[in-house]
Design a protein around this motif. Structure first.
Motif, PDB file in Angstrom:
ATOM      1  N   PRO A   1       0.808  -1.222   0.000  1.00 31.23           N
ATOM      2  CA  PRO A   1       0.000   0.000   0.000  1.00 31.23           C
ATOM      3  C   PRO A   1       0.843   1.275   0.000  1.00 31.23           C
ATOM      4  N   ALA A   2       2.181   1.120  -0.088  1.00 29.00           N
ATOM      5  CA  ALA A   2       3.049   2.302  -0.068  1.00 29.00           C
ATOM      6  C   ALA A   2       4.208   2.048  -1.035  1.00 29.00           C
ATOM      7  N   PRO A   3       4.836   3.102  -1.536  1.00 29.23           N
ATOM      8  CA  PRO A   3       5.970   2.937  -2.444  1.00 29.23           C
ATOM      9  C   PRO A   3       7.043   2.045  -1.820  1.00 29.23           C
ATOM     10  N   GLY A   4       7.578   1.115  -2.603  1.00 28.90           N
ATOM     11  CA  GLY A   4       8.653   0.250  -2.124  1.00 28.90           C
ATOM     12  C   GLY A   4       8.174  -1.029  -1.466  1.00 28.90           C
TER      13      GLY A   4
END
Ligand code: 5GP
Length: 178
Positions: A18-21
């Motif tokens: 749910p988040a970059p990376g």
């Protein structure tokens, strides 16, 4: 093992969710495949029966994917089911366990009478990542008066050392992943 590899092939890895990376392992393709769903829940039941310590009275599933896997597991084991819900969802008196996520805080709750004193409880969730959620679930079960039979997962993301993080909350109870 072959079966586990077959199930693994049905998971979809979603980059930056749910988040970059962060790579998120989406289990919905597995859930939507009738044979895979049967094999996955069968493998979980087999892993649960192989845990040391004997009978399991209750399966406690973490909202939401722990519900999907936990109910068929409870049926297969002849156990009851306890939902460990996100805060504010349960209608009656609750006990709450707060915990830290990578970014921010979260809470899970159970009804205060969900676990009879001394009941042996198996915690289930779909994925063991950092171990924060499962640790909170195990701690909550013990605060409710349950004896931990162990913690069980469909998938363990081994790079994140979730087992090590979970060890304190488990207090010697076993961990298994399919
Ligand atoms: P943890 O607290 O161990 O870091 O994260 C585990 C919780 O987040 C579980 O409730 C699990 O459902 C969810 N989770 C974390 N990463 C993933 C993932 O890659 N795939 C899925 N399906 N759930 C995840």
């Amino acid at each position: 093992e072959d079966d586990a590899a077959g199930l693994l092939a049905l998971l979809r890895s979603v980059p930056d969710h749910p988040a970059p990376g962060v790579t998120f392992w989406d289990i919905t393709p597995l859930l939507g495949d009738a044979q895979a769903l049967a094999r996955a829940t069968g493998a979980l039941a087999e892993a649960a029966r192989a845990l040391p310590g004997g009978r399991i009275d209750l399966v406690a599933g973490v909202e939401a994917r722990g519900f999907v896997l936990g109910a068929p597991l409870a049926l297969a084991l002849g156990a009851g089911f306890v939902p460990l819900r996100k805060a504010g969802k349960l209608p009656w008196r609750t006990v709450r366990q707060d915990y830290s996520l990578e970014y921010g805080e979260a809470s899970i709750e159970a009804h205060e009478d969900a676990v009879p004193a001394g009941a042996r409880v198996l915690v289930i969730d779909d994925v063991l990542a950092t171990g924060g959620t499962a640790s909170a679930a195990c701690t909550l079960v013990q605060r409710l008066g349950g004896e931990l039979a162990g913690a069980l997962f469909l998938l363990e993301l081994v790079g994140l050392d979730g087992r090590a993080a979970l060890a304190t909350a488990l207090g010697g109870a076993p961990v298994a992943a399919v």
